[in-house]
Write an enzyme that holds these catalytic residues in place. Structure first.
Site, mmCIF file in Angstrom:
data_model
loop_
_atom_site.group_PDB
_atom_site.id
_atom_site.type_symbol
_atom_site.label_atom_id
_atom_site.label_comp_id
_atom_site.label_asym_id
_atom_site.label_seq_id
_atom_site.Cartn_x
_atom_site.Cartn_y
_atom_site.Cartn_z
ATOM 1 N N ASP A 160 -4.530 15.025 51.772
ATOM 2 C CA ASP A 160 -5.734 14.680 51.548
ATOM 3 C C ASP A 160 -5.637 13.193 51.197
ATOM 4 O OD1 ASP A 160 -6.985 17.368 51.404
ATOM 5 O OD2 ASP A 160 -5.250 17.523 49.729
ATOM 6 N N HIS A 188 -6.797 21.093 46.212
ATOM 7 C CA HIS A 188 -6.940 21.000 47.762
ATOM 8 C C HIS A 188 -7.970 21.751 48.378
ATOM 9 C CE1 HIS A 188 -5.838 20.310 51.755
ATOM 10 N NE2 HIS A 188 -5.497 21.772 51.884
HETATM 11 P P1 NAD Z 1 0.151 29.959 60.630
HETATM 12 O O1 NAD Z 1 -0.530 30.950 60.629
HETATM 13 O O2 NAD Z 1 0.544 29.256 61.927
HETATM 14 O O3 NAD Z 1 1.649 30.151 60.348
HETATM 15 C C1 NAD Z 1 1.954 30.967 58.823
HETATM 16 C C2 NAD Z 1 3.263 31.593 59.074
HETATM 17 O O4 NAD Z 1 3.304 32.335 57.744
HETATM 18 C C3 NAD Z 1 3.058 32.912 60.116
HETATM 19 O O5 NAD Z 1 4.374 32.704 61.045
HETATM 20 C C4 NAD Z 1 3.465 34.025 59.253
HETATM 21 O O6 NAD Z 1 4.244 34.911 59.913
HETATM 22 C C5 NAD Z 1 4.111 33.400 58.009
HETATM 23 N N1 NAD Z 1 3.962 34.325 56.781
HETATM 24 C C6 NAD Z 1 2.976 35.026 56.364
HETATM 25 N N2 NAD Z 1 3.480 35.787 55.268
HETATM 26 C C7 NAD Z 1 4.665 35.324 55.044
HETATM 27 C C8 NAD Z 1 5.549 35.691 54.074
HETATM 28 N N3 NAD Z 1 5.092 36.662 52.957
HETATM 29 N N4 NAD Z 1 6.774 35.151 54.121
HETATM 30 C C9 NAD Z 1 6.987 34.639 54.872
HETATM 31 N N5 NAD Z 1 6.290 34.048 55.929
HETATM 32 C C10 NAD Z 1 5.349 34.512 56.083
HETATM 33 O O7 NAD Z 1 -0.231 28.943 59.675
HETATM 34 P P2 NAD Z 1 -0.076 27.329 59.570
HETATM 35 O O8 NAD Z 1 -1.088 26.576 60.186
HETATM 36 O O9 NAD Z 1 1.572 27.174 59.640
HETATM 37 O O10 NAD Z 1 -0.441 27.105 57.926
HETATM 38 C C11 NAD Z 1 0.233 27.530 56.963
HETATM 39 C C12 NAD Z 1 -0.539 27.509 55.604
HETATM 40 O O11 NAD Z 1 -0.779 26.274 55.279
HETATM 41 C C13 NAD Z 1 -2.022 28.065 55.778
HETATM 42 O O12 NAD Z 1 -2.376 28.757 54.458
HETATM 43 C C14 NAD Z 1 -2.756 26.807 55.694
HETATM 44 O O13 NAD Z 1 -4.064 27.104 55.190
HETATM 45 C C15 NAD Z 1 -2.031 25.999 54.939
HETATM 46 N N6 NAD Z 1 -2.395 24.381 55.104
HETATM 47 C C16 NAD Z 1 -2.239 23.662 54.125
HETATM 48 C C17 NAD Z 1 -2.327 22.249 53.828
HETATM 49 C C18 NAD Z 1 -2.602 21.602 52.890
HETATM 50 O O14 NAD Z 1 -2.654 20.345 52.758
HETATM 51 N N7 NAD Z 1 -2.154 22.073 51.591
HETATM 52 C C19 NAD Z 1 -2.616 21.691 55.132
HETATM 53 C C20 NAD Z 1 -3.048 22.623 56.352
HETATM 54 C C21 NAD Z 1 -2.592 24.075 56.364
HETATM 55 C C1 LMR Z 2 -6.242 21.146 55.634
HETATM 56 O O1 LMR Z 2 -6.547 20.441 54.709
HETATM 57 O O2 LMR Z 2 -6.146 20.704 56.683
HETATM 58 C C2 LMR Z 2 -6.030 22.626 55.667
HETATM 59 O O3 LMR Z 2 -5.958 23.073 54.111
HETATM 60 C C3 LMR Z 2 -7.113 23.648 56.063
HETATM 61 C C4 LMR Z 2 -7.060 24.908 56.024
HETATM 62 O O4 LMR Z 2 -7.910 25.569 55.523
HETATM 63 O O5 LMR Z 2 -6.144 25.525 56.762
#
Ligand code: NAD
Ligand code: LMR
Length: 329
Positions: A160, A188
């Site tokens: 962000d 977030h």
């Molecule tokens: P994704 O679905 O591609 O990958 C998530 C992975 O986590 C999968 O491979 C899944 O098998 C694994 N997983 C699920 N439960 C698990 C567990 N108990 N132990 C270990 N691994 C586990 O998702 P992504 O695009 O990589 O995003 C991951 C997370 O990050 C999501 O929650 C998304 O919303 C979040 N995110 C946060 C931000 C931020 O700014 N904070 C930004 C983008 C995404």
């Molecule tokens: C982001 O800020 O890009 C993500 O947290 C969005 C999401 O819900 O995975």
């Protein structure tokens, strides 16, 4: 002198962010170009094979700093001796899922991971939670790791922060390097508050340099706060490379320090600063020195900003109360 490799654990290693993150860690961008790392990849059993595929690719890069890769579906093994824990894997919201269901499903992930960190992490462990809802997932993990200092649990608002830098730089036609003291306050989520009243552009208060309250309220704040949803809409998947980049920035600065005269945004356990209830994991402006962050003190908060900070913090209180009611903390 050969340095002992630092254990870095990445959960959700086979996911999108994992794929964008692991190669950068192994190349030295997380901790520094002279710090060898050993990667620990934690996945659910169904995704272990995919993680093994990523590990094969990591091998094929012949990174000089990568001393080894362990892959496991067992949290205790994954966090044993860990110094940097990147908690990326989380349960996404699926169709028809209520907020309470989402918090509960994630509680089932972050509670045992907090316990495993408590049981086996290295004394210097630093935890960054990326998986959403990141602030509250971090709170759950932290509450289940009573032997680890609470301040070692953080959640990511650096994406962000970086989004806010880019939007402001574009508006003013300045390079991002001309902007300092950007702050994301709160959660977030769409309630976050990107603050231009304390940010500076070439030494001038950013809100004054913009001089366009309508743009600030109706364009800048919602664009930054809803950028995650806009990326999902455009890409058909949530941000991955930019999220991985922000995770690298967050940990690099936490370990190596922030620049003189600047600060960064990190969601950290509140010490009560700026009226944020103690213990909530909320985003603040922080500086880092000698590997320790401190919440920037003494900032005057105007009324406009106060209302927005309060609204985001209220959402965090609601999330905390919900996970408390579910018995997750
Ligand atoms: P994704 O679905 O591609 O990958 C998530 C992975 O986590 C999968 O491979 C899944 O098998 C694994 N997983 C699920 N439960 C698990 C567990 N108990 N132990 C270990 N691994 C586990 O998702 P992504 O695009 O990589 O995003 C991951 C997370 O990050 C999501 O929650 C998304 O919303 C979040 N995110 C946060 C931000 C931020 O700014 N904070 C930004 C983008 C995404
Ligand atoms: C982001 O800020 O890009 C993500 O947290 C969005 C999401 O819900 O995975």
């Amino acid at each position: 002198m050969t340095r002992t490799p630092v254990n870095v654990t990445v959960t959700g290693a086979a996911g999108q962010i994992g794929y964008a993150l692991l190669f950068r860690i192994a190349s030295g961008q997380l901790l520094g170009a002279d710090v060898p790392v050993r990667l620990r990849l934690l996945e659910i059993p169904q995704a272990v094979k995919a993680a093994e595929g990523t590990a094969m690719e990591l091998d094929d890069c012949a990174f000089p700093l990568l001393s080894g890769i362990d892959i496991t579906d067992d949290a205790k093994t994954a966090f044993d001796g860990v110094s940097v824990a990147l908690l990326v894997g989380a349960r996404p919201r699926s169709k028809g899922m209520e907020r309470g269901d989402l918090l509960e499903a994630n509680g089932g992930i972050f509670k045992p991971q907090g316990e495993a960190i408590n049981a086996g992490a290295a004394d210097d462990v630093r935890v960054l939670v990326v998986g959403n809802p990141a602030n509250t997932n971090a709170l759950i993990a932290q509450r289940h790791a009573p032997d680890v200092p609470a301040e070692r649990f953080t959640a990511m608002t650096r994406l962000d922060h970086n989004r806010a830098l880019s939007q402001l730089a574009k508006k003013l036609g300045v390079p991002v390097t001309g902007i300092r003291k950007m702050t994301i306050w709160g959660n977030h989520s769409a309630t976050q508050y990107p603050d231009l009243f304390r940010a500076e552009v070439n030494g001038r208060v950013a809100a004054e340099a913009v001089n366009d309250q309508r743009w600030l309220e109706d364009d800048f704040i919602p664009t930054v706060a809803k950028r995650g949803a806009a990326i999902i809409e455009a890409r058909g998947a949530s941000s991955a490379a930019s999220a991985a980049n922000a995770a690298i920035d967050h940990v690099y600065d936490w370990v190596n320090g922030t620049a003189e005269g600047d600060w960064v945004s990190m969601a950290v356990p509140s010490d009560g600063s700026y009226g944020v209830p103690e213990g909530l994991i909320s985003s603040f402006p922080v500086t880092v020195e000698d590997g320790k962050y401190s919440i920037v003190q003494g900032l005057e908060i105007d009324e406009f900003s106060r209302a927005r900070i309060d609204a985001s913090v209220a959402e965090l209180v609601e999330e905390r109360d919900a996970v408390q009611a579910l018995g997750l903390i």
